[in-house]
Enzyme design. Structure first.
Site, PDB file in Angstrom:
ATOM      1  N   ASN A 164       1.462   3.185  -2.577  1.00 26.79           N
ATOM      2  CA  ASN A 164       0.745   4.175  -3.376  1.00 26.79           C
ATOM      3  C   ASN A 164      -0.501   4.681  -2.648  1.00 26.79           C
ATOM      4  O   ASN A 164      -0.867   5.853  -2.768  1.00 26.79           O
ATOM      5  CB  ASN A 164       0.368   3.587  -4.738  1.00 26.79           C
ATOM      6  CG  ASN A 164       1.506   3.673  -5.732  1.00 26.79           C
ATOM      7  OD1 ASN A 164       2.061   4.733  -5.971  1.00 26.79           O
ATOM      8  ND2 ASN A 164       1.877   2.545  -6.305  1.00 26.79           N
ATOM      9  N   ASN A 208      -5.258   3.404 -12.950  1.00 31.85           N
ATOM     10  CA  ASN A 208      -4.195   2.477 -12.553  1.00 31.85           C
ATOM     11  C   ASN A 208      -2.840   3.164 -12.693  1.00 31.85           C
ATOM     12  O   ASN A 208      -2.651   4.020 -13.562  1.00 31.85           O
ATOM     13  CB  ASN A 208      -4.225   1.230 -13.447  1.00 31.85           C
ATOM     14  CG  ASN A 208      -3.172   0.206 -13.031  1.00 31.85           C
ATOM     15  OD1 ASN A 208      -3.069  -0.149 -11.868  1.00 31.85           O
ATOM     16  ND2 ASN A 208      -2.393  -0.272 -13.996  1.00 31.85           N
ATOM     17  N   ILE A 217      -9.671  -6.767 -13.018  1.00 32.01           N
ATOM     18  CA  ILE A 217     -10.951  -6.085 -12.867  1.00 32.01           C
ATOM     19  C   ILE A 217     -11.944  -6.664 -13.879  1.00 32.01           C
ATOM     20  O   ILE A 217     -11.686  -6.628 -15.084  1.00 32.01           O
ATOM     21  CB  ILE A 217     -10.801  -4.571 -13.094  1.00 32.01           C
ATOM     22  CG1 ILE A 217      -9.888  -3.966 -12.025  1.00 32.01           C
ATOM     23  CG2 ILE A 217     -12.159  -3.879 -13.070  1.00 32.01           C
ATOM     24  CD1 ILE A 217     -10.457  -3.985 -10.636  1.00 32.01           C
ATOM     25  N   GLY A 237       0.771  -1.231   0.000  1.00 27.55           N
ATOM     26  CA  GLY A 237       0.000   0.000   0.000  1.00 27.55           C
ATOM     27  C   GLY A 237       0.804   1.283   0.000  1.00 27.55           C
ATOM     28  O   GLY A 237       0.339   2.304   0.519  1.00 27.55           O
ATOM     29  N   LEU A 284      -3.782  -6.761  -7.641  1.00 24.96           N
ATOM     30  CA  LEU A 284      -3.300  -7.852  -8.478  1.00 24.96           C
ATOM     31  C   LEU A 284      -4.399  -8.796  -8.962  1.00 24.96           C
ATOM     32  O   LEU A 284      -4.113  -9.883  -9.452  1.00 24.96           O
ATOM     33  CB  LEU A 284      -2.227  -8.651  -7.728  1.00 24.96           C
ATOM     34  CG  LEU A 284      -0.994  -7.845  -7.304  1.00 24.96           C
ATOM     35  CD1 LEU A 284       0.000  -8.743  -6.585  1.00 24.96           C
ATOM     36  CD2 LEU A 284      -0.347  -7.163  -8.503  1.00 24.96           C
ATOM     37  N   HIS A 289       1.116   2.201 -13.442  1.00 25.55           N
ATOM     38  CA  HIS A 289       1.954   1.108 -13.931  1.00 25.55           C
ATOM     39  C   HIS A 289       3.411   1.556 -13.914  1.00 25.55           C
ATOM     40  O   HIS A 289       3.730   2.680 -14.322  1.00 25.55           O
ATOM     41  CB  HIS A 289       1.549   0.739 -15.363  1.00 25.55           C
ATOM     42  CG  HIS A 289       2.325  -0.431 -15.905  1.00 25.55           C
ATOM     43  ND1 HIS A 289       2.065  -1.734 -15.535  1.00 25.55           N
ATOM     44  CD2 HIS A 289       3.389  -0.479 -16.757  1.00 25.55           C
ATOM     45  CE1 HIS A 289       2.918  -2.532 -16.153  1.00 25.55           C
ATOM     46  NE2 HIS A 289       3.734  -1.809 -16.886  1.00 25.55           N
ATOM     47  N   GLU A 346       5.753   7.281  -9.352  1.00 20.80           N
ATOM     48  CA  GLU A 346       4.429   6.785  -8.949  1.00 20.80           C
ATOM     49  C   GLU A 346       3.791   7.627  -7.852  1.00 20.80           C
ATOM     50  O   GLU A 346       2.615   8.002  -7.939  1.00 20.80           O
ATOM     51  CB  GLU A 346       4.530   5.333  -8.486  1.00 20.80           C
ATOM     52  CG  GLU A 346       4.905   4.347  -9.576  1.00 20.80           C
ATOM     53  CD  GLU A 346       4.969   2.923  -9.048  1.00 20.80           C
ATOM     54  OE1 GLU A 346       4.048   2.522  -8.318  1.00 20.80           O
ATOM     55  OE2 GLU A 346       5.945   2.215  -9.363  1.00 20.80           O
ATOM     56  N   ASP A 369      -3.472  -2.698 -19.481  1.00 20.83           N
ATOM     57  CA  ASP A 369      -2.595  -1.520 -19.648  1.00 20.83           C
ATOM     58  C   ASP A 369      -2.818  -0.836 -20.991  1.00 20.83           C
ATOM     59  O   ASP A 369      -1.884  -0.262 -21.566  1.00 20.83           O
ATOM     60  CB  ASP A 369      -1.118  -1.915 -19.494  1.00 20.83           C
ATOM     61  CG  ASP A 369      -0.809  -2.506 -18.131  1.00 20.83           C
ATOM     62  OD1 ASP A 369      -1.448  -2.106 -17.149  1.00 20.83           O
ATOM     63  OD2 ASP A 369       0.077  -3.378 -18.053  1.00 20.83           O
TER      64      ASP A 369
END
Length: 208
Positions: free
Chosen positions: A14, A108, A94, A12, A91, A110, A181, A151
């Site tokens: 991010n 998202n 969706i 966690g 992970l 990446h 990020e 992606d």
């Protein structure tokens, strides 16, 4: 006020960047209403608890089918009046039904400069290992909207990060998180919360 649900599977970091950005006023007109984890072991749940944020555990294996999992996840998202979904190290794939329910409302992050080193199987350390194996001089991170591909959704923000001599995959992973990020994701959420982003013909337009 935009209600954000953050989906997590691991540490966690991010999520913490988002929590800190809200606290510091770098994200405005938005609140993190819920943290939803794919596993009860995720340390991200502790981060949510420390910040006083509601959390839920929605595991794919607890459902008999993809349809049932979609319905379960959608139910939890609606329970928290979710306006925007942020995938922060999530992970689990969706489901298409969730993507359709939240068009251009799922974000998202990446750990590469899409379209390089992305797609099926490219997550976590593998991305950075491949960057080093290819001898890249520059890598980075991308924040994008989620569509039904992997992606492949419209790119919102990108930031380059230099690859340094002697980097290990873990070294590079940490630098990409710190320099890209943790900066891009809060900025993207703030832009969305303040209606500064539109999507036209698959391209993201930003109104500064």
């Amino acid at each position: 006020m935009l209600n954000v649900s953050v989906l997590v599977s691991g540490g966690g970091t991010n999520l913490q960047a988002l929590i800190d950005a809200v606290s510091a006023g770098k994200i405005t007109n938005a609140r993190i209403g819920a943290v939803i984890s794919s596993t009860p072991e995720a340390y991200a749940l502790k981060r949510a608890e420390n910040a006083g944020i509601s959390s839920e555990i929605v595991r794919r294996k607890d459902y008999d089918s993809s349809e049932a999992f979609s319905a379960g996840l959608l139910s939890v998202l609606k329970k928290h009046d979710t306006d925007l979904i942020v995938l922060a190290g999530y992970l689990t794939v969706i489901p298409a039904e969730v993507v359709k329910a939240y068009p251009n409302r799922i974000v998202n992050v990446h750990p590469s400069l899409i379209p390089a080193f992305c797609g099926k199987g490219y997550y976590g350390l593998r991305v950075h290992e491949e960057v080093l194996a290819r001898g890249c001089k520059v890598t980075g991170a991308t924040v994008h909207f989620v569509d039904e591909g992997t992606d492949t959704g419209p790119i919102i923000l990108q930031k380059a990060v230099e690859v340094e001599s002697g980097d290990s995959a873990k070294d590079l992973q940490q630098r990409v998180m710190e320099e890209a990020e943790w900066k891009l994701l809060p900025r993207a959420v703030d832009l969305i919360a303040n209606d500064k982003i539109s999507v036209e013909e698959g391209q993201v337009l930003i109104k500064e």
